[in-house]
Design a protein around this motif. Structure first.
Motif, short mmCIF file in Angstrom:
data_model
loop_
_atom_site.label_atom_id
_atom_site.label_comp_id
_atom_site.label_asym_id
_atom_site.label_seq_id
_atom_site.Cartn_x
_atom_site.Cartn_y
_atom_site.Cartn_z
N PRO A 23 28.13 51.59 10.44
CA PRO A 23 27.94 52.99 9.77
C PRO A 23 28.93 53.60 8.83
O PRO A 23 30.07 53.00 8.82
CB PRO A 23 27.63 53.73 10.77
CG PRO A 23 27.77 53.37 12.22
CD PRO A 23 28.51 51.92 11.89
N TRP A 24 28.40 54.44 8.25
CA TRP A 24 29.29 55.37 7.38
C TRP A 24 30.33 55.81 8.12
O TRP A 24 29.96 56.72 9.11
CB TRP A 24 28.50 56.09 6.02
CG TRP A 24 29.41 56.65 5.14
CD1 TRP A 24 29.99 56.43 4.23
CD2 TRP A 24 30.25 58.03 5.45
NE1 TRP A 24 30.91 57.19 3.62
CE2 TRP A 24 30.93 58.23 4.62
CE3 TRP A 24 30.08 59.01 6.47
CZ2 TRP A 24 31.59 59.25 4.15
CZ3 TRP A 24 30.66 60.23 6.57
CH2 TRP A 24 31.49 60.43 5.26
N PHE A 25 31.74 55.93 7.60
CA PHE A 25 32.59 56.68 8.15
C PHE A 25 33.53 57.20 6.93
O PHE A 25 33.45 56.58 5.74
CB PHE A 25 33.60 56.10 9.24
CG PHE A 25 33.00 55.52 10.54
CD1 PHE A 25 32.80 56.69 11.51
CD2 PHE A 25 32.35 54.55 10.87
CE1 PHE A 25 32.12 56.70 12.59
CE2 PHE A 25 31.73 54.40 12.17
CZ PHE A 25 31.42 55.61 12.92
N THR B 13 34.88 59.05 -6.46
CA THR B 13 36.00 58.22 -6.42
C THR B 13 36.06 57.59 -5.09
O THR B 13 36.35 58.53 -4.09
CB THR B 13 37.31 58.67 -6.95
OG1 THR B 13 37.17 59.18 -8.23
CG2 THR B 13 38.23 57.44 -6.95
N THR B 14 36.08 56.44 -4.92
CA THR B 14 36.18 55.87 -3.34
C THR B 14 37.46 55.19 -3.34
O THR B 14 37.81 54.29 -4.27
CB THR B 14 34.94 55.04 -3.21
OG1 THR B 14 35.09 54.30 -1.76
CG2 THR B 14 34.85 53.89 -4.12
N LEU C 5 25.38 45.42 2.00
CA LEU C 5 25.86 46.91 1.93
C LEU C 5 24.68 47.81 1.28
O LEU C 5 24.06 47.21 0.53
CB LEU C 5 26.99 46.96 1.09
CG LEU C 5 28.33 46.42 1.44
CD1 LEU C 5 29.35 46.54 0.40
CD2 LEU C 5 28.88 46.68 2.78
N GLY C 6 24.67 48.89 1.80
CA GLY C 6 23.76 49.97 1.30
C GLY C 6 24.76 51.07 1.01
O GLY C 6 25.81 51.07 1.10
N ASP C 7 24.49 51.75 -0.20
CA ASP C 7 25.13 52.81 -0.86
C ASP C 7 24.68 52.99 -2.40
O ASP C 7 24.03 53.85 -2.73
CB ASP C 7 26.36 53.16 -0.49
CG ASP C 7 27.05 54.29 -0.95
OD1 ASP C 7 26.29 55.24 -0.72
OD2 ASP C 7 28.05 54.60 -1.27
N SER D 138 26.43 47.18 6.43
CA SER D 138 27.38 48.32 6.59
C SER D 138 26.68 49.16 5.33
O SER D 138 26.00 48.71 4.44
CB SER D 138 28.72 48.29 6.32
OG SER D 138 29.32 49.32 6.43
N HIS D 139 27.17 50.56 5.42
CA HIS D 139 26.73 51.44 4.23
C HIS D 139 28.13 51.76 3.93
O HIS D 139 29.00 52.79 4.52
CB HIS D 139 26.02 52.57 4.88
CG HIS D 139 25.56 53.56 3.61
ND1 HIS D 139 24.50 53.32 2.88
CD2 HIS D 139 26.36 54.41 3.12
CE1 HIS D 139 24.35 54.34 2.22
NE2 HIS D 139 25.44 55.13 2.18
N VAL D 140 28.58 51.72 2.84
CA VAL D 140 30.03 52.06 2.02
C VAL D 140 30.02 51.83 0.66
O VAL D 140 29.24 51.15 0.26
CB VAL D 140 31.02 51.24 2.66
CG1 VAL D 140 31.07 49.83 2.24
CG2 VAL D 140 32.48 51.76 2.56
N SER D 141 30.69 52.77 -0.08
CA SER D 141 30.93 52.36 -1.50
C SER D 141 32.30 52.01 -1.65
O SER D 141 33.69 52.17 -1.03
CB SER D 141 31.16 54.01 -2.38
OG SER D 141 30.26 54.81 -2.12
#
Length: 285
Positions: free
Chosen positions: A123-125, A169-170, A188-190, A152-155
């Motif tokens: 998951p996103w963290f 900004t990531t 990935l999602g986001d 996963s979900h992340v930028s």
């Protein structure tokens, strides 16, 4: 393995239309799963649009729709995204906990061992915690001599950002996902635009439908197998509103070719043509 992969549904009830289309996305995912003999749908984050504004009506409607999907014999796996985690002091808390009886909630990183692959779901963290989680699941998966997949979900810095994405900004880079480990692909999602990751090691699935003007490459959902080459783009069973912009300066700019009142249309127009455009296209902004 044969799954429907999707992400960034951003379901809300800002308007009755928003709620109707949000619930239809869930039903469409089920329709695609049944048509392609997929036992599960994996939603890689941002199930909901708002972190805090979730009405009882929205929650009940989503729960009823998830129960309908379950009755069709299809399982829904939900991996929370940043929009699904409203409390920075308690990152594991999510309103998706309400649906634990109606979906499989991956609220903590886990691996799923299949006969033909092993799937890590993260998951996103927040960035530092996220890197730790990826390293931990990668270490677990290294012991399996089958295709290894990360969902996963992340930028990440290398991704293309759409107008409907929050422009922050990531610090996360593709290298932080340890792409060499995931020989079955990274999903990935986001980011709302469907896109392959550099080196063709994986992809962002993209939102199944655009969210605002300027969004691009919102293509649909995906059927995925144990190898990245197995992915297949699936067109949505339902037609969702597109966001279209037009410009009218002279009478010769009319009619608007391809105009459809079912879409979200906006027309940039000068004073001379404003009345004419308003008359012929009353539904446009």
């Amino acid at each position: 393995m044969n799954l429907i992969f999707t992400c960034d549904w951003h379901i809300s009830d800002d308007t009755p239309e928003d709620l109707t289309y949000g619930l239809q996305i869930i039903r469409d995912a089920c329709t695609l799963a049944l048509a392609h003999k997929c036992s599960h749908i994996v939603v890689a984050g941002d199930f909901f649009h708002y972190k805090h504004k979730l009405s009882p009506r929205l929650l009940v409607a989503v729960q009823e729709t998830l129960r309908w999907v379950r009755r069709q014999g299809v399982g829904v796996i939900v991996i929370p995204g940043n929009h699904d985690r409203p409390d920075s002091n308690d990152p594991n808390w999510t309103p998706l906990l309400l649906f634990k009886q109606d979906c499989i909630l991956v609220n903590e990183s886990r691996i799923l061992v299949e006969p033909d692959c092993v799937i890590a779901m993260v998951p996103w963290f927040a960035p530092d915690k996220y890197r730790e989680e990826v390293k931990a699941v990668a270490h677990q998966c290294l012991g399996y001599n089958v295709p290894r997949i990360l969902i996963s979900h992340v930028s990440i810095q290398e991704g293309k950002v759409s107008p409907s994405n929050t422009r922050l900004t990531t610090p996360i880079k593709l290298a932080d996902l340890l792409p060499g480990i995931w020989n079955g692909g990274i999903y990935l999602g986001d980011y709302h635009a469907a896109q392959e990751l550099p080196g063709a090691v994986g992809m962002y699935g993209g939102a199944p439908a655009p969210k605002t003007f300027g969004d691009f490459d919102c293509l649909g959902m995906w059927r995925i197998g144990p190898h990245f080459q197995d992915k297949q783009l699936l067109q949505m069973p339902t037609r969702y509103p597109q966001f279209k912009s037009w410009r009218v300066d002279e009478p010769t700019d009319l009619p608007l070719q391809g105009y459809d009142s079912r879409d979200k249309n906006r027309v940039f127009v000068n004073d001379k043509m404003a009345v004419t455009v308003s008359y012929h296209y009353p539904g446009a902004r």
